[in-house]
Design a protein around this motif. Structure first.
Motif, PDB file in Angstrom:
ATOM      1  N   ILE A 114      -4.889  -0.254   5.855  1.00 49.88           N
ATOM      2  CA  ILE A 114      -4.873  -0.274   4.338  1.00 49.88           C
ATOM      3  C   ILE A 114      -5.435   1.170   3.481  1.00 49.88           C
ATOM      4  CG2 ILE A 114      -4.951  -2.822   4.206  1.00 49.88           C
ATOM      5  CD1 ILE A 114      -8.031  -2.284   3.731  1.00 49.88           C
ATOM      6  N   THR A 115      -4.942   1.324   2.789  1.00 49.11           N
ATOM      7  CA  THR A 115      -5.377   2.763   1.828  1.00 49.11           C
ATOM      8  C   THR A 115      -6.553   2.353   0.896  1.00 49.11           C
ATOM      9  OG1 THR A 115      -3.921   2.493  -0.012  1.00 49.11           O
ATOM     10  CG2 THR A 115      -3.200   3.575   1.951  1.00 49.11           C
TER      11      THR A 115
ATOM     12  N   TYR B  47       0.692  -1.255  -0.001  1.00 47.41           N
ATOM     13  CA  TYR B  47       0.102  -0.009   0.182  1.00 47.41           C
ATOM     14  C   TYR B  47       0.837   1.178   0.121  1.00 47.41           C
ATOM     15  CZ  TYR B  47      -3.790  -2.864   0.937  1.00 47.41           C
ATOM     16  OH  TYR B  47      -4.835  -4.187   0.866  1.00 47.41           O
TER      17      TYR B  47
END
Length: 276
Positions: A62-63, A36
């Protein structure tokens, strides 16, 4: 862990071979995996991330963004059903688990169901809950007849379609008042038709009152400007009118009545045409 299930901007504290560690509000670190990262990040820089737990129940950032955040509803597809519950596709690598005890009704793979994302405080994990009635509000006094609302279609019944309004109100869109194809998961603009005593709302897709027919007249006029003539008249079947214009026969007749009175159309025995 205040960040669980939310989008948060967290500062990078350090880098490792596995990714970047971010500082959370409780002082603990959470890993943003290497996949990420773009490679341009620096220590101290804040990154907007979604925090949930991985397959080993460890916090991870997480993105990517799921279809909904904690305390929000979304329509999700059932991926797998087990004796203990169902796994839902919510747009992330790890599916969202709906425990059997939190199912509103039995699920089968491929179903699309309304699910709220909640925190299971016993395990500190995110879970799904499909018992949507538990989250509905019954005080609909803030709504007025004719008010425009955004509605999420989440189920179909013999009467029509159940819709979710403002995340906490249940509405019903009647099938015999719906003149276009509707599917579970559709987001539609609707209008309040009635506030019911049971705390639910009756809604319709066309504006209430005069505005409804003004918009219908405008739709017919715009189509006539292209085609010049439409083979629709008093003897046309409701099905034919619905297929061509997406409106009821009553709506059609009242709309062309407005256009005729304003001398914008001419009514012929076999249809209507644009006036010179």
């Amino acid at each position: 862990m205040n960040e669980l299930g939310k989008i948060s901007s967290l500062p990078i504290t350090r880098f490792t071979a596995h990714g970047a560690y971010l500082n959370m509000s409780n002082g603990n670190e959470v890993l943003l995996p290497q996949g990420y990262l773009t490679g341009d990040e620096k220590e101290g820089e804040e990154v907007a991330v979604f925090v949930y737990t991985d397959s080993e129940d460890r916090p991870v950032a997480i993105t990517d963004r799921p279809v909904a955040l904690v305390d929000e509803f979304a329509i999700m597809e059932v991926k797998e059903v087990t004796p203990f519950g169902a796994f839902m596709d919510w747009g992330l690598p790890k599916d969202l688990f709906v425990p059997k005890s939190e199912m509103g009704k039995p699920m089968t793979p491929g179903d699309h169901c309304l699910v709220m994302i909640c925190v299971d405080y016993k395990t500190n994990r995110l879970i799904g809950v499909s018992k949507y009635q538990d989250f509905m509000l019954n005080d609909t006094s803030e709504f007025e007849e004719g008010q425009e609302v955004e509605a999420l279609v989440f189920d179909s019944t013999d009467l029509g379609y159940k819709v979710l309004i403002d995340q906490h109100y249940e509405g019903l869109l009647y099938a015999n008042e719906t003149f276009k194809e509707i599917e579970v998961g559709d987001e539609v603009t609707a209008y309040i038709k009635k506030r019911r005593e049971d705390g639910k709302l009756d809604v319709q897709l066309t504006p209430v009152g005069r505005q409804k027919y003004e918009e219908g007249a405008e739709k017919i006029l715009n189509l006539l400007k292209v085609k010049r003539f439409l083979p629709l008249h008093d003897k046309s079947s409701p099905e034919e009118i619905k297929k061509t214009l997406g409106m009821s026969k009553k709506h059609f007749k009242q709309s062309i009545g407005q256009l005729y009175k304003s001398r914008k159309i001419e009514i012929k025995a076999d249809g209507i045409e644009l006036a010179d």
